[in-house]
Design a protein around this motif. Structure first.
Motif, PDB file in Angstrom:
ATOM      1  N   TYR A   1      10.460   7.131  -6.982  1.00 55.13           N
ATOM      2  CA  TYR A   1       9.674   6.959  -8.200  1.00 55.13           C
ATOM      3  C   TYR A   1       9.759   8.207  -9.075  1.00 55.13           C
ATOM      4  O   TYR A   1       9.897   9.327  -8.564  1.00 55.13           O
TER       5      TYR A   1
ATOM      6  N   GLN B   1       3.219   7.268  -0.781  1.00 47.60           N
ATOM      7  CA  GLN B   1       4.231   7.973  -1.558  1.00 47.60           C
ATOM      8  C   GLN B   1       4.043   9.476  -1.376  1.00 47.60           C
ATOM      9  O   GLN B   1       2.909   9.975  -1.401  1.00 47.60           O
TER      10      GLN B   1
ATOM     11  N   TYR C   1       7.382  10.030 -12.128  1.00 44.44           N
ATOM     12  CA  TYR C   1       6.135  10.049 -12.871  1.00 44.44           C
ATOM     13  C   TYR C   1       6.161  11.187 -13.885  1.00 44.44           C
ATOM     14  O   TYR C   1       6.847  12.197 -13.709  1.00 44.44           O
TER      15      TYR C   1
ATOM     16  N   LEU D   1      -1.125  10.671 -13.361  1.00 39.73           N
ATOM     17  CA  LEU D   1       0.309  10.421 -13.371  1.00 39.73           C
ATOM     18  C   LEU D   1       0.610   9.060 -13.977  1.00 39.73           C
ATOM     19  O   LEU D   1      -0.092   8.076 -13.701  1.00 39.73           O
TER      20      LEU D   1
ATOM     21  N   PHE E   1      -5.604   5.844  -2.286  1.00 42.30           N
ATOM     22  CA  PHE E   1      -5.110   7.139  -1.838  1.00 42.30           C
ATOM     23  C   PHE E   1      -5.849   8.253  -2.564  1.00 42.30           C
ATOM     24  O   PHE E   1      -6.139   8.146  -3.761  1.00 42.30           O
TER      25      PHE E   1
ATOM     26  N   SER F   1      -4.544  -0.813  -1.247  1.00 35.59           N
ATOM     27  CA  SER F   1      -4.744   0.465  -0.562  1.00 35.59           C
ATOM     28  C   SER F   1      -5.130   1.510  -1.596  1.00 35.59           C
ATOM     29  O   SER F   1      -4.786   1.385  -2.781  1.00 35.59           O
TER      30      SER F   1
ATOM     31  N   ILE G   1       0.668  -4.244  -5.270  1.00 33.99           N
ATOM     32  CA  ILE G   1       1.920  -4.794  -4.775  1.00 33.99           C
ATOM     33  C   ILE G   1       2.308  -5.960  -5.664  1.00 33.99           C
ATOM     34  O   ILE G   1       1.662  -6.999  -5.678  1.00 33.99           O
TER      35      ILE G   1
ATOM     36  N   GLN H   1       5.712  -1.721  -4.472  1.00 36.22           N
ATOM     37  CA  GLN H   1       4.448  -0.992  -4.493  1.00 36.22           C
ATOM     38  C   GLN H   1       4.432  -0.072  -5.699  1.00 36.22           C
ATOM     39  O   GLN H   1       5.371   0.683  -5.947  1.00 36.22           O
ATOM     40  N   LYS H   2       3.343  -0.153  -6.461  1.00 37.63           N
ATOM     41  CA  LYS H   2       3.142   0.789  -7.540  1.00 37.63           C
ATOM     42  C   LYS H   2       1.764   1.401  -7.380  1.00 37.63           C
ATOM     43  O   LYS H   2       0.817   0.722  -6.968  1.00 37.63           O
ATOM     44  N   LEU H   3       1.658   2.678  -7.699  1.00 39.36           N
ATOM     45  CA  LEU H   3       0.370   3.363  -7.664  1.00 39.36           C
ATOM     46  C   LEU H   3      -0.137   3.549  -9.089  1.00 39.36           C
ATOM     47  O   LEU H   3       0.615   3.968  -9.972  1.00 39.36           O
TER      48      LEU H   3
ATOM     49  N   VAL I   1       5.891  -1.591   1.994  1.00 41.63           N
ATOM     50  CA  VAL I   1       5.227  -1.442   0.698  1.00 41.63           C
ATOM     51  C   VAL I   1       3.844  -0.842   0.848  1.00 41.63           C
ATOM     52  O   VAL I   1       3.262  -0.366  -0.117  1.00 41.63           O
TER      53      VAL I   1
ATOM     54  N   PHE J   1      -2.875   5.743 -11.074  1.00 44.63           N
ATOM     55  CA  PHE J   1      -3.653   6.954 -10.855  1.00 44.63           C
ATOM     56  C   PHE J   1      -4.809   7.076 -11.838  1.00 44.63           C
ATOM     57  O   PHE J   1      -4.689   6.697 -13.016  1.00 44.63           O
ATOM     58  N   GLY J   2      -5.907   7.640 -11.360  1.00 43.56           N
ATOM     59  CA  GLY J   2      -6.954   8.091 -12.257  1.00 43.56           C
ATOM     60  C   GLY J   2      -6.556   9.422 -12.865  1.00 43.56           C
ATOM     61  O   GLY J   2      -5.527  10.011 -12.512  1.00 43.56           O
TER      62      GLY J   2
END
Lengths: 112, 113
Positions: free
Chosen positions: B33, B102, B35, B43, A34, A32, A94, A98-100, B98, A102-103
């Motif tokens: 979380y 966020q 960051y 982040l 965002f 996914s 995943i 879940q971890k994001l 999941v 980022f740019g």
């Protein structure tokens, strides 16, 4: 190293025009994506998310995803001065959780 | 009001001190979380927790510690071992699935004097 790349800008667009923000990602396992908007000194706020190939529209915003090219974009139509902010692209990975990733963000300025 | 709160908004630390940043949420979100954001950068993940009494290191955990004794709370301690702690710290939470988004708290800006 899983990476998300954005052009840091600044991107300057006249009021009323279309702003186009781009993002590429390295991990094909990303599921996914965002887009967050962050005003100076403030925390990120969610604009849109997308997980299927193609376009997703919400008001003046359209997110586009091309998994084959590993490319995500955000279009802002009828740009307003209030759209001036930094836009962060994030890819969701995943791995048990879940971890994001980022740019670094693209700074957008809308000129009246 | 439902949401994520962080305190304090601004924090000043002397070198060699440990400081604790608060993050509380009343959204009944499972995951939380932490960051860190440096000027002009995106982040970076410090720690995350999916359930009470469990947490995992993120990409830059060195010099930080966390606890998750309650579902609503996920405090972050910046220890003296963190050599460059001046940054904007953001807490986020996510509902149970999941694939969910966020959501971020307002942030704490930490400055080392």
């Amino acid at each position: 190293q899983k990476e998300v790349e954005q052009n840091s800008g600044p991107l300057s667009v006249p009021e009323g025009a279309i702003a186009s923000l781009n993002c590429t990602y390295s991990d094909r396992g990303s599921q996914s994506f965002f887009w967050y908007r962050q005003y100076s000194g403030k925390s990120p706020e969610l604009i849109m998310f997308i997980y299927s190939n193609g376009d997703k529209e919400d008001g003046r915003f359209t997110a586009q995803l091309n998994k084959a090219s590993q490319y995500v974009s955000l279009l802002i139509r009828d740009s307003q001065p209030s759209d001036s902010a930094t836009y962060l692209c994030a890819a969701s990975i995943i791995q048990g959780a879940q971890k994001l990733v980022f740019g670094q963000g693209t700074r957008l300025t809308i000129n009246p | 009001d439902g949401g994520i709160t962080q305190s304090p908004k601004y924090l000043f630390r002397k070198e060699g001190q440990n400081v604790t940043l608060s993050c509380e949420q009343n959204l009944n979100h499972d995951a939380m979380y932490w960051y860190r954001q440096d000027p002009g950068q995106g982040l970076r993940l410090i720690y995350y927790s999916q359930i009470v009494n469990d947490f995992q290191k993120g990409d830059i955990a060195e010099g930080y510690s966390v606890s998750r004794e309650k579902k609503e709370s996920f405090p972050l301690t910046v220890t003296s071992a963190q050599k460059n702690p001046t940054a904007f710290y953001l807490c986020a939470s996510r509902p149970g699935r999941v694939t969910d988004t966020q959501y971020f708290g307002p942030g704490t800006r930490l400055t080392v004097l």
